[in-house]
Design a protein around this motif. Structure first.
Motif, PDB file in Angstrom:
ATOM      1  N   LEU A   1       0.753  -1.666  -0.762  1.00 51.27           N
ATOM      2  CA  LEU A   1       0.019   0.010  -0.175  1.00 51.27           C
ATOM      3  C   LEU A   1       0.690   1.272   0.034  1.00 51.27           C
ATOM      4  O   LEU A   1       2.263   1.481   0.252  1.00 51.27           O
ATOM      5  CB  LEU A   1      -0.600  -0.396   1.688  1.00 51.27           C
ATOM      6  CG  LEU A   1      -2.080   1.729   1.177  1.00 51.27           C
ATOM      7  CD1 LEU A   1      -3.107   1.010   0.141  1.00 51.27           C
ATOM      8  CD2 LEU A   1      -2.789   1.420   2.756  1.00 51.27           C
TER       9      LEU A   1
ATOM     10  N   SER B   1       2.783  -0.834   4.651  1.00 46.19           N
ATOM     11  CA  SER B   1       1.776   0.701   3.852  1.00 46.19           C
ATOM     12  C   SER B   1       3.758   1.213   3.483  1.00 46.19           C
ATOM     13  O   SER B   1       5.014   1.461   4.731  1.00 46.19           O
ATOM     14  CB  SER B   1       0.682   1.418   4.137  1.00 46.19           C
ATOM     15  OG  SER B   1       1.416   2.463   5.219  1.00 46.19           O
TER      16      SER B   1
ATOM     17  N   ARG C   1      -3.661   0.234  -5.007  1.00 42.10           N
ATOM     18  CA  ARG C   1      -3.419  -0.112  -4.106  1.00 42.10           C
ATOM     19  C   ARG C   1      -3.210   1.524  -3.564  1.00 42.10           C
ATOM     20  O   ARG C   1      -1.635   1.863  -2.531  1.00 42.10           O
ATOM     21  CB  ARG C   1      -2.800  -1.739  -3.558  1.00 42.10           C
ATOM     22  CG  ARG C   1      -3.477  -2.020  -3.553  1.00 42.10           C
ATOM     23  CD  ARG C   1      -3.019  -3.818  -2.917  1.00 42.10           C
ATOM     24  NE  ARG C   1      -2.322  -3.276  -1.969  1.00 42.10           N
ATOM     25  CZ  ARG C   1      -3.510  -4.150  -1.250  1.00 42.10           C
ATOM     26  NH1 ARG C   1      -4.658  -4.243  -1.488  1.00 42.10           N
ATOM     27  NH2 ARG C   1      -3.016  -3.819  -0.011  1.00 42.10           N
TER      28      ARG C   1
END
Length: 182
Positions: A32, A114, A153
């Motif tokens: 992400l 992420s 994403r």
């Protein structure tokens, strides 16, 4: 595109190591990309306040709006200034503290999986061509190095913390950015 070193540092970024990070969980695949904005004080660009915040050196008495930042320990992987200068605070291999309470596709704690990129800006002031140019190049490099970061994403902080966060705001041109990624 840019080189990402095995250590997780972007070769062409100015490096300012932050103490505000920790290890990712062993099972966390980086999948992400979260786009943020920041300016200190809000709506003011330039200066060292963002660097100071991410390295725990901000004098919270320097501006009355900084009082709420006292004791805050946050960071991002990258910070892209208005002129396109790229600063890195945390290795991509590590968990930067950028997302806070967050969720993506039913999964909590987005920091675990992420990468966070802060753009110097605010929700309602257009970002610069230089910022988009560097963000696009960095994103393409990240997607090559971390193939699970699909274009679908790539989200804003507002998407993973709705009701709590609004960045990167209405001034961010998502269509232009995502079209440029190909």
């Amino acid at each position: 595109m840019y080189l990402i070193e095995a250590s997780g540092w972007l070769a062409n970024a100015d490096k300012h190591p932050s103490p505000n990070y920790n290890q990712r969980p062993n099972s966390a695949e980086i999948s992400l990309l979260v786009i943020h904005n920041i300016s200190l004080p809000a709506g003011h660009f330039g200066g060292a306040h963002v660097h100071e915040l991410f390295t725990n050196c901000l004098d919270c008495s320097a501006h009355n709006s900084f009082a709420d930042l006292q004791g805050l320990t946050v960071s991002a992987h990258l910070f892209i200034e208005r002129d396109g200068k790229i600063n890195q605070f945390v290795s991509f291999n590590d968990r930067a503290w950028h997302a806070g309470v967050s969720q993506f596709e039913g999964r909590d704690n987005c920091n675990d999986f992420s990468i966070g990129i802060e753009l110097e800006g605010s929700d309602d002031i257009p970002y610069t061509d230089e910022q988009y140019r560097e963000l696009i190049a960095v994103t393409q490099s990240l997607q090559r190095y971390y193939p699970a970061i699909l274009t679908a994403r790539i989200v804003g902080h507002c998407d993973i913390a709705p009701g709590r966060k609004t960045d990167p705001g209405s001034a961010f041109d998502w269509a232009y950015y995502k079209n440029a990624l190909g």
